[in-house]
Motif scaffolding. Structure first.
Motif, PDB file in Angstrom:
ATOM      1  N   GLY A   9       0.811  -1.208   0.000  1.00 60.14           N
ATOM      2  CA  GLY A   9       0.000   0.000   0.000  1.00 60.14           C
ATOM      3  C   GLY A   9       0.846   1.260   0.000  1.00 60.14           C
ATOM      4  O   GLY A   9       1.805   1.379   0.749  1.00 60.14           O
ATOM      5  N   ARG A  10       0.534   2.176  -0.881  1.00 59.00           N
ATOM      6  CA  ARG A  10       1.176   3.480  -0.882  1.00 59.00           C
ATOM      7  C   ARG A  10       0.109   4.558  -0.753  1.00 59.00           C
ATOM      8  O   ARG A  10       0.243   5.665  -1.272  1.00 59.00           O
ATOM      9  N   GLY A  11      -0.981   4.213  -0.071  1.00 60.05           N
ATOM     10  CA  GLY A  11      -2.090   5.142   0.065  1.00 60.05           C
ATOM     11  C   GLY A  11      -1.938   6.027   1.281  1.00 60.05           C
ATOM     12  O   GLY A  11      -1.029   6.847   1.361  1.00 60.05           O
ATOM     13  N   THR A  12      -2.796   5.838   2.288  1.00 60.27           N
ATOM     14  CA  THR A  12      -2.858   6.727   3.446  1.00 60.27           C
ATOM     15  C   THR A  12      -2.309   6.036   4.689  1.00 60.27           C
ATOM     16  O   THR A  12      -2.616   4.876   4.960  1.00 60.27           O
ATOM     17  N   ALA A  13      -1.512   6.774   5.449  1.00 67.17           N
ATOM     18  CA  ALA A  13      -1.090   6.365   6.786  1.00 67.17           C
ATOM     19  C   ALA A  13      -1.621   7.392   7.765  1.00 67.17           C
ATOM     20  O   ALA A  13      -1.500   8.598   7.539  1.00 67.17           O
ATOM     21  N   VAL A  14      -2.241   6.928   8.847  1.00 69.75           N
ATOM     22  CA  VAL A  14      -2.757   7.817   9.888  1.00 69.75           C
ATOM     23  C   VAL A  14      -1.926   7.621  11.146  1.00 69.75           C
ATOM     24  O   VAL A  14      -1.680   6.483  11.563  1.00 69.75           O
ATOM     25  N   ARG A 370      12.018  -1.359   3.002  1.00 61.29           N
ATOM     26  CA  ARG A 370      12.226  -2.768   2.665  1.00 61.29           C
ATOM     27  C   ARG A 370      11.092  -3.291   1.794  1.00 61.29           C
ATOM     28  O   ARG A 370      11.314  -4.062   0.852  1.00 61.29           O
ATOM     29  N   HIS A 371       9.857  -2.878   2.091  1.00 64.31           N
ATOM     30  CA  HIS A 371       8.689  -3.400   1.375  1.00 64.31           C
ATOM     31  C   HIS A 371       8.135  -2.411   0.348  1.00 64.31           C
ATOM     32  O   HIS A 371       7.144  -2.722  -0.320  1.00 64.31           O
ATOM     33  N   GLY A 372       8.728  -1.240   0.261  1.00 73.05           N
ATOM     34  CA  GLY A 372       8.319  -0.298  -0.760  1.00 73.05           C
ATOM     35  C   GLY A 372       6.983   0.368  -0.524  1.00 73.05           C
ATOM     36  O   GLY A 372       6.347   0.845  -1.465  1.00 73.05           O
ATOM     37  N   GLY A 373       6.519   0.439   0.709  1.00 79.35           N
ATOM     38  CA  GLY A 373       5.228   1.058   0.984  1.00 79.35           C
ATOM     39  C   GLY A 373       4.785   0.816   2.404  1.00 79.35           C
ATOM     40  O   GLY A 373       5.580   0.427   3.263  1.00 79.35           O
ATOM     41  N   VAL A 374       3.497   1.023   2.652  1.00 79.06           N
ATOM     42  CA  VAL A 374       2.963   0.934   4.010  1.00 79.06           C
ATOM     43  C   VAL A 374       1.911  -0.168   4.121  1.00 79.06           C
ATOM     44  O   VAL A 374       0.914  -0.039   4.832  1.00 79.06           O
ATOM     45  N   GLY A 375       2.114  -1.267   3.429  1.00 83.55           N
ATOM     46  CA  GLY A 375       1.173  -2.376   3.476  1.00 83.55           C
ATOM     47  C   GLY A 375       1.338  -3.233   4.716  1.00 83.55           C
ATOM     48  O   GLY A 375       2.093  -2.930   5.639  1.00 83.55           O
ATOM     49  N   HIS A 376       0.639  -4.361   4.698  1.00 84.25           N
ATOM     50  CA  HIS A 376       0.611  -5.225   5.874  1.00 84.25           C
ATOM     51  C   HIS A 376       1.963  -5.851   6.184  1.00 84.25           C
ATOM     52  O   HIS A 376       2.289  -6.062   7.359  1.00 84.25           O
ATOM     53  N   ALA A 377       2.741  -6.156   5.177  1.00 83.69           N
ATOM     54  CA  ALA A 377       4.070  -6.731   5.431  1.00 83.69           C
ATOM     55  C   ALA A 377       4.942  -5.732   6.179  1.00 83.69           C
ATOM     56  O   ALA A 377       5.703  -6.102   7.084  1.00 83.69           O
TER      57      ALA A 377
END
Length: 465
Positions: A9-14, A370-377
């Motif tokens: 995910g590269r969407g929204t982080a709160v 490391r994972h290229g975004g803010v996803g679950h991994a």
């Protein structure tokens, strides 16, 4: 599910909470989320002044050597900006007189130092840097009132405005502050969906309760409570005074003298003095209580330093509450990472909290890269690494807390007693052997692991002592 394992995910982080832990967490995620939203219940003041949402802010703070290194890595040039804002560079030896339970530590050519200033100066400079990032937005005067999602994944937060008034900049300090909770606002509740939710709301976080409401298992936790209480005051530094050192730290001598005191130089040619006592030896309130506690310290050095000093503010008290370590790496839904005091709360007398929060920000940046975004991994790795970077600080602080007879919780057993006996020998060695002192400072400054105290040269010096 808003993100997948194959497409991070590269969407929204709160980020829940806009204190120091929250703003450095937001900064760490820049470039890895398209939008980063920091939800803060307070409204930030225009100048570096104390605010109600940071009740611990009126008391002496340390960013340990390891914390300054982490902060400089995250925000190159920030330490120079702190110095320009009036922060004093205090070497861990020479500039700092340290009375341990065994006696005064011997001086040595120190390679480490810390920058000493009031908490508002540190917070304001960091906040100003974070505000330069276009992908980070702030929702001030807003409460987080719940989590979106299920027992399997957190998918965002519920927020509600607290009202348009700026509110007081100074509040009660009898308990710890928070940037989460239900608050007093009556605005409409709205949802903010997110690929990643960071809880940086501090000691009184509501996230464990909200997770229960989502059907999650209770988060495993450890607790230790030495019953520490603080009282602090700012003083004008007397003109022309030259003590030969800048700061002084009088540690407790457990279990019979559970009182401590620290004096640090801060901006504006002032000193900040914080006194503390463990359960049964808590400072009494007000100026009279401050003076009484000062007279009860095991050495008169701090009292003598203040003999000619004029107060620069009122006496402020603070009850930090117990130390808590929450093991989110063992049990947490996808999409959630908890950092700072919301994850691990330490007895403030050891000065570890800010530094560990900066470690957590480094973890977020490292795992997002490391994972290229803010996803679950990313969230899963971050939870494991947050636990790892806070482990040493927790081990040291909780093991020291249990030395006090009125402490509840904490580690026990033969291994802890063996650790205490060896550390007592180290502290005795540090009163006369510079190599032992240097090793002890490296460990306490979190730049070296506790195994540094078992280096053959240190063990030999300790045994000779």
């Amino acid at each position: 599910m808003t993100s997948s394992e194959t497409t991070p995910g590269r969407g929204t982080a709160v980020v829940i909470g806009g204190g120091l832990a929250g703003v450095v967490a937001a900064w760490a995620l820049r470039g890895f989320a398209e939008r980063i939203v920091v939800v803060e219940r307070d409204r930030y003041p225009d100048e570096p002044v104390f605010r109600s949402g940071v009740p611990q802010g009126r008391h002496a703070h340390l960013v340990l050597e390891a914390g300054h290194r982490a902060l400089e890595e995250l925000m190159p040039g920030i330490n120079q900006e702190l110095a320009a804002a009036g922060a004093h560079r205090v070497s861990t030896s020479g500039d700092l007189r340290w009375l341990s339970s065994a006696g005064w530590m011997v001086d040595y050519p120190a390679r480490m130092a810390f920058l000493s200033c009031t908490r508002p100066v540190l917070d304001k400079l960091v906040l100003d840097r974070v505000r330069t990032e276009p992908s980070i937005e702030f929702l001030e005067g807003t409460d987080v009132v719940g989590l979106l999602g299920s027992g399997q994944a957190v998918t965002g937060v519920k927020v509600r405005a607290r009202g348009s008034g700026r509110g007081p900049e100074d509040g009660s300090e009898s308990s710890s502050g928070s940037s989460s909770g239900h608050g007093s606002g009556r605005g409409e509740v709205r949802d903010i969906p997110a690929e990643l939710v960071i809880d940086a709301s501090g000691r009184s976080t509501s996230v464990p309760k909200w997770l229960t409401e989502l059907g999650c298992r209770a988060v495993p936790e450890e607790r230790v409570d030495a019953g520490v209480a603080y009282t602090s005051r700012l003083f004008h530094r007397p003109p022309g005074v030259d003590l030969g050192y800048q700061a002084i730290y009088l540690q407790t001598k457990a279990p019979d003298k559970p009182r401590m005191g620290v004096l640090l130089p801060v901006e504006g040619d002032r000193w900040i003095v914080s006194l503390a006592g463990m359960r049964g030896a808590e400072p009494e309130p007000g100026a009279e209580g401050f003076t009484k506690h000062l007279s009860q310290l095991r050495d008169p050095a701090l009292r003598e330093m203040l003999r000619e000093a004029e107060p620069a503010g009122e006496v402020r008290g603070f009850l930090p509450g117990p130390g808590v370590r929450r093991h989110y790496e063992r049990s947490a839904p996808e999409g959630l990472v908890v950092v700072g005091d919301a994850a691990s709360t330490f007895n403030p007398v050891y000065g570890q909290g800010v530094t560990v929060s900066l470690f957590c920000a480094q973890v977020l940046r490292r795992t997002a890269a490391r994972h290229g975004g803010v996803g679950h991994a990313t969230a899963r790795d971050a939870r494991r690494e947050v636990a790892a970077v806070s482990k040493t600080a927790w081990m040291m602080s909780s093991a020291e807390d249990v030395r006090f007879t009125a402490t509840t919780g904490g580690p026990s057993g033969a291994l802890v007693r063996l650790q205490h006996r060896y550390l007592d020998k180290v502290l005795r060695g540090a009163t006369h052997n510079p190599e032992v002192t240097a090793a002890f400072h490296e460990v306490l400054s979190l730049v070296a692991p506790p195994t540094r105290l078992f280096h053959p040269s240190v063990v030999a010096a300790v045994l000779r002592g």
